[in-house]
Design an enzyme around this catalytic site. Structure first.
Site, PDB file in Angstrom:
ATOM      1  N   GLY A 157      -1.820  55.856  43.579  1.00  0.00           N
ATOM      2  CA  GLY A 157      -2.782  54.756  43.426  1.00  0.00           C
ATOM      3  C   GLY A 157      -2.793  53.950  44.713  1.00  0.00           C
ATOM      4  N   ARG A 158      -3.197  52.684  44.573  1.00  0.00           N
ATOM      5  CA  ARG A 158      -3.296  51.830  45.769  1.00  0.00           C
ATOM      6  C   ARG A 158      -1.946  51.676  46.457  1.00  0.00           C
ATOM      7  NH1 ARG A 158      -7.375  48.317  42.282  1.00  0.00           N
ATOM      8  NH2 ARG A 158      -5.836  48.912  40.725  1.00  0.00           N
ATOM      9  N   ILE A 159      -0.883  51.482  45.648  1.00  0.00           N
ATOM     10  CA  ILE A 159       0.443  51.281  46.265  1.00  0.00           C
ATOM     11  C   ILE A 159       0.933  52.600  46.872  1.00  0.00           C
ATOM     12  CG2 ILE A 159       2.839  50.567  45.849  1.00  0.00           C
ATOM     13  CD1 ILE A 159       1.707  48.783  43.529  1.00  0.00           C
ATOM     14  N   ARG A 179      -2.803  62.210  38.865  1.00  0.00           N
ATOM     15  CA  ARG A 179      -3.658  62.765  37.808  1.00  0.00           C
ATOM     16  C   ARG A 179      -4.909  63.388  38.396  1.00  0.00           C
ATOM     17  NH1 ARG A 179      -4.551  58.321  33.383  1.00  0.00           N
ATOM     18  NH2 ARG A 179      -5.020  57.343  35.340  1.00  0.00           N
ATOM     19  N   SER A 180      -5.466  62.686  39.412  1.00  0.00           N
ATOM     20  CA  SER A 180      -6.665  63.247  40.052  1.00  0.00           C
ATOM     21  C   SER A 180      -6.421  63.368  41.549  1.00  0.00           C
ATOM     22  CB  SER A 180      -7.855  62.323  39.804  1.00  0.00           C
ATOM     23  OG  SER A 180      -7.524  61.019  40.235  1.00  0.00           O
ATOM     24  N   ARG A 239       7.934  52.300  37.192  1.00  0.00           N
ATOM     25  CA  ARG A 239       8.482  51.747  35.959  1.00  0.00           C
ATOM     26  C   ARG A 239       9.721  52.547  35.557  1.00  0.00           C
ATOM     27  NH1 ARG A 239       6.257  47.853  37.045  1.00  0.00           N
ATOM     28  NH2 ARG A 239       4.739  46.619  35.910  1.00  0.00           N
ATOM     29  N   GLU A 268      15.519  46.152  31.451  1.00  0.00           N
ATOM     30  CA  GLU A 268      15.676  45.139  32.495  1.00  0.00           C
ATOM     31  C   GLU A 268      15.986  43.793  31.854  1.00  0.00           C
ATOM     32  OE1 GLU A 268      12.218  45.235  35.032  1.00  0.00           O
ATOM     33  OE2 GLU A 268      12.534  47.342  35.530  1.00  0.00           O
ATOM     34  N   HIS A 287      13.907  44.497  40.352  1.00  0.00           N
ATOM     35  CA  HIS A 287      12.455  44.528  40.155  1.00  0.00           C
ATOM     36  C   HIS A 287      11.750  43.451  41.003  1.00  0.00           C
ATOM     37  CE1 HIS A 287       9.109  45.784  37.145  1.00  0.00           C
ATOM     38  NE2 HIS A 287       8.630  45.595  38.369  1.00  0.00           N
ATOM     39  N   ILE A 288      11.851  43.633  42.321  1.00  0.00           N
ATOM     40  CA  ILE A 288      11.274  42.635  43.240  1.00  0.00           C
ATOM     41  C   ILE A 288      10.126  43.224  44.062  1.00  0.00           C
ATOM     42  CG2 ILE A 288      13.296  41.132  43.429  1.00  0.00           C
ATOM     43  CD1 ILE A 288      13.938  42.646  46.102  1.00  0.00           C
ATOM     44  N   GLY A 289       9.495  44.283  43.522  1.00  0.00           N
ATOM     45  CA  GLY A 289       8.434  44.979  44.271  1.00  0.00           C
ATOM     46  C   GLY A 289       7.449  44.057  44.971  1.00  0.00           C
TER      47      GLY A 289
HETATM   48  C1  DGY Z   1       3.931  45.211  39.123  1.00  0.00           C
HETATM   49  O1  DGY Z   1       3.330  44.192  39.501  1.00  0.00           O
HETATM   50  O2  DGY Z   1       3.584  45.840  38.126  1.00  0.00           O
HETATM   51  C2  DGY Z   1       5.053  45.765  39.943  1.00  0.00           C
HETATM   52  O3  DGY Z   1       6.124  46.126  39.182  1.00  0.00           O
HETATM   53  C3  DGY Z   1       5.413  44.923  41.171  1.00  0.00           C
HETATM   54  O4  DGY Z   1       6.663  44.316  41.152  1.00  0.00           O
END
Ligand code: DGY
Length: 321
Positions: A157-159, A179-180, A239, A268, A287-289
């Site tokens: 995806g975008r990320i 998926r695509s 996830r 978590e 979980h600090i994405g």
């Molecule tokens: C989200 O925003 O869904 C991601 O897990 C970024 O932390």
């Protein structure tokens, strides 16, 4: 006239709430670190027209069934697997997320997990701080190179694409599974599509950025880890539930793969005595994405705008449903 009531489930920076406060009475759970208790959330939802929620809140059918005035749930995340979308649809509640504005921050974090795990950054930093560094050594804390290796991105995806752009800067060979097919990414980034198992077999870094769905749940299982190279490093910034964590622990313990960099977990916060946290080949983050101050403020502002728009009878900027 009484303003509509909106409840925010975690303390957010005041300056990001200004526009929402103009149109709504806003209640907010006062803690930044402690999640709102379920009882309080359900009570607040009963009187709210809008909820600004965190990915750690379980926004389920019970909540929707007991929130007669609810019009909109704005999740402070791009992922929304914590929300029962079908239940929201049944009650005609709009659900919104915060895509795009967090793409680069999350890709930066994902790439730093790759570097940190491969080059043993966390272990090395602790080694110095703990006073263990006595002399320079040719193979002291030697890790694996990242440049010119093969990265396999699962979830383009975008990320995923933003991670691929960073990988290009490191002269990496880029594989992806999605998926695509993504013809644009193939053209612009030289990313090559692979079946899931071919990607696992060929990649030095397997990076999970897939959203959590019924198809992706548990997709990184025993078989998947067995298919990876023994030198492979597994990265998860998508996830936690996409991974069978017991299988991951065994794969690391038995040197089926070389290491893991994790930002997300099945449960978590992960328990402090979880076996993954005892392994030096694991870099574990909480979980600090998307957690840069700039991005989190933008996410909060976008969530507020989404709520204000829906309450005002307009279309949300970033609706999911
Ligand atoms: C989200 O925003 O869904 C991601 O897990 C970024 O932390």
């Amino acid at each position: 006239m009484q303003k509509p009531y909106v409840f925010i489930t975690r303390k957010l920076p005041e300056e990001t709430l200004v526009s929402l406060k103009e149109i709504a009475d806003v209640g907010m759970w006062p803690s930044e670190e402690e999640a709102v208790p379920r009882k309080v959330l359900l009570k607040e939802a009963q009187k709210a027209e809008g909820l600004l929620t965190m990915l750690s809140d379980n926004i389920d059918k019970e909540l929707f069934d007991n929130a007669p005035s609810l019009k909109v749930v704005a999740n402070l995340a791009v992922g929304y697997d914590n929300i029962d979308i079908e239940a929201a649809k049944m009650k005609n509640v709009r659900v919104c997320n915060t895509p795009d504005i967090l793409t680069d921050s999350t890709a930066d974090l994902t790439f730093s997990l790759i570097l940190a795990t491969a080059r043993r950054i966390v272990e090395s930093a602790s080694y110095v701080k703990e006073g263990k560094w006595n002399s320079w050594g040719p193979l002291l804390l030697a890790g694996a190179d990242v440049h010119h290796k093969t990265i396999g991105i699962v979830g383009m995806g975008r990320i995923g694409e933003a991670v691929a752009r960073r990988a290009k800067g490191f002269d990496m060979n880029i594989l992806y599974h999605n998926r695509s097919r993504k013809p644009e990414a193939e053209k612009k980034l030289g990313a090559v599509y692979r079946d899931f198992y071919d990607l696992l077999k060929e990649s030095d870094f397997v990076v999970c950025l897939a959203p959590l769905t019924t198809e992706t749940k548990g997709m990184f299982n025993r078989e998947a880890f067995q298919a990876m190279k023994q030198s492979a490093i597994f990265i998860n910034a998508g996830r936690g539930a996409s991974v069978d964590e017991e299988a991951l622990v065994d794969a690391l313990k038995n040197s089926v793969i070389a290491g893991a960099g994790l930002d997300v977990y099945v449960i978590e916060p992960i328990a402090a005595d979880h076996p993954l946290l005892t392994m030096k080949q694991v870099v574990a983050l909480p979980h600090i994405g998307s957690a840069s101050v700039e991005t989190r403020k933008k996410m909060s502002e976008l969530a507020c705008r989404n709520i204000a728009k829906v309450i005002d009878g307009k279309k949300a900027e970033t609706p999911v449903v």
